[in-house]
Design a protein around this motif. Structure first.
Motif: not given
Length: 510
Positions: A291-306, A111-120
């Motif tokens: 996909g997944l890698r970009e989703g992980l990055f976008f999560e990190y980026y948005t958290s990094y800048f609050h 389910e998390r894999e699917a969500y990260l792909g969605y974010l990407g």
């Protein structure tokens, strides 16, 4: 400044990327590596990761660890997906990875894999309603997206590697085995009964989807090699599917666009996508390179800048700002903002003359914001360099055709030139009607560029009235700023204006 490494260890491939987040909030990719490790090979029969697959993965991970040390990267996000998730010795393997490399790898749920792909995807393709699939070696993640939000999501344990092994599809294709495979895949996919008869586009993540894009590009002589946001109609997919499943193993490897490392898995992958097309009734497949890698990055980026959420409301605006931010200040942003403002005024005031709508206005303003990026290559002839850079830049929110149109408009920001036109490698990828639009919109951009020739933001407002054979542009200037240079430069373009619009342009300054 922050450097971040991301490792994605899947059932078929392992990927390693390094990104840099700059102090101006822009980000860029510094490094990428991908290897086929076939970690999930044999998993269907044994339930375990094979020694050979683990050794291939360890070899890559030790190289990645060394690269992180050389690049002085402290922060690494490492995830494992279906192969490790499903293997009885998966946890033991992760402990070994940490012991030998110091890389702390996390197994993520389907389910998390699917969500990260969605974010990407949602942050890089401007679509609101679609069925997203991420086809890996041992699983496929499905997400129904409506109005930009994930409505349903599921991970189904079928993938290119496992289905290949189950039905022995790596060699010459047996017709009965293929039919059994299709029945099996359909039964598995119908566990998500919400995919039936959606009539929505498919959006595909993963090596199989990208391979179909590459094969179709070679078949149709598509000049761009970019696969992200490439649109593959259902009838094109069906033709490729037939070719793949009817050729011998040796001849299948000769299909243009199909890499030798994927030739043995492509039949199973094609069967999964074919079943998705037929079950959902989808008209086309939009291929995502993110996909997944970009989703992980976008999560990190948005958290990094609050930031409030790992999604960007306007992905084109965000990607433009990011692209400009990576160029080291070469672009004079106040000048580009002024040119964008003036070009928009001309478009709006002359709407009755050109008849274009909001989408064409977006092409113009996007070109205006980016028209000077080519200066990073060479100031001289920078309009042509800008055109090439824009055509290949990581801009999101436009189709591939639209991005080329924007690049062509920017390439003419000093006026329409035969020399520049001859330099366009991709000029044949748009229609004659598109070129007529490009010429008109680039005329507005050239006039707007000329109006700020001194970088003093001379123009405040423009009001145009049109008579039978003339458009009178009354230009309001900033107080105390001389407009002589702007008037001279803009008048150099009145001949071009008449050629494109069929009437004369008269400039009146006040």
């Amino acid at each position: 400044m922050e450097k971040l490494a991301i490792i994605d260890m899947g059932s078929n491939s392992i990927r390693f990327v390094v990104l840099q987040i700059n102090d101006n909030k822009s980000y860029s990719f510094l490094y990428q590596e991908k290897e086929s490790i076939r970690l999930g090979q044999g998993l269907t029969q044994t339930g375990e990761l094979s020694d050979a697959g683990m050794e291939r993965a360890m070899k890559c991970l030790k190289v990645y660890k060394h690269i992180m040390e050389v690049m002085e990267i402290q922060n690494c996000i490492a995830v494992a997906t279906a192969a490790v998730r499903n293997a009885s010795n998966g946890d033991e393997f992760l402990k070994r990875i940490y012991a030998e490399t110091g890389v702390a790898m996390t197994v993520i749920t389907g389910e998390r894999e699917a969500y990260l792909g969605y974010l990407g995807v949602i942050n890089t393709i401007a679509m609101k309603d679609f069925l997203l699939f991420d086809l890996g070696g041992a699983s496929v993640e499905l997400t129904l997206v409506q109005e930009g939000e994930p409505v349903h999501s599921v991970s189904i344990p079928i993938g290119a590697v496992t289905v290949t092994e189950k039905f022995n599809l790596q060699g010459n294709v047996d017709a009965i085995a293929l039919q059994d495979c299709l029945k099996f895949v359909r039964k598995k996919l119908l566990a998500a009964d919400w995919i039936k008869n959606l009539r929505l586009p498919l959006v595909g993540i993963g090596g199989t989807a990208r391979t179909f894009a590459k094969m179709d590009q070679r078949t149709t002589n598509y000049e761009l090699t970019k696969v992200h946001n490439y649109i593959l109609p259902a009838e094109h997919f069906d033709a490729l599917y037939t070719e793949i499943t009817t050729r011998t193993s040796a001849n299948r490897k000769k299909i243009p666009g199909l890499s030798s490392e994927r030739a043995d898995l492509i039949v199973a992958g094609a069967a999964v996508i074919k079943t998705l097309f037929d079950t959902a009734g989808s008209p086309e497949l939009v291929v995502s390179g993110c996909g997944l890698r970009e989703g992980l990055f976008f999560e990190y980026y948005t958290s990094y800048f609050h930031l409030p959420a790992p999604r960007f409301d306007d992905i084109l605006k965000f990607s433009i700002r990011n692209f400009v931010g990576t160029l080291g200040g070469i672009v004079n942003e106040s000048h580009c903002q002024q040119v964008t403002h003036t070009a928009g005024l001309l478009f709006d005031q002359l709407k009755d003359l050109h008849g274009y709508g909001e989408r064409e206005r977006l092409y113009l303003t996007t070109a205006a914001q980016l028209h000077d990026v080519g200066k990073i290559i060479n100031f001289y002839d920078h309009a042509r360099h800008s055109a090439f850079m824009i055509g290949h830049a990581p801009l999101y929110g436009l189709t591939q055709r639209e991005q080329l149109i924007v690049s062509f408009i920017a390439g003419f920001h000093h006026g329409i030139s035969r020399k520049t036109l001859r330099a366009y490698r991709y000029a044949n990828m748009v229609t004659a009607e598109d070129w007529a639009m490009v010429r008109k919109l680039s005329t507005f951009l050239a006039l707007a560029e000329a109006s700020d020739i001194t970088y003093e933001q001379v123009v405040q407002d423009i009001h145009v009235t049109t008579a039978e054979n003339v458009a009178v542009a009354v230009i309001t200037t900033a107080p105390g700023v001389a407009y002589n240079a702007a008037d001279y430069e803009m008048n150099q373009l009145t001949k071009q204006f008449k050629k494109e619009f069929g009437i004369s342009l008269l400039l009146v300054w006040k």
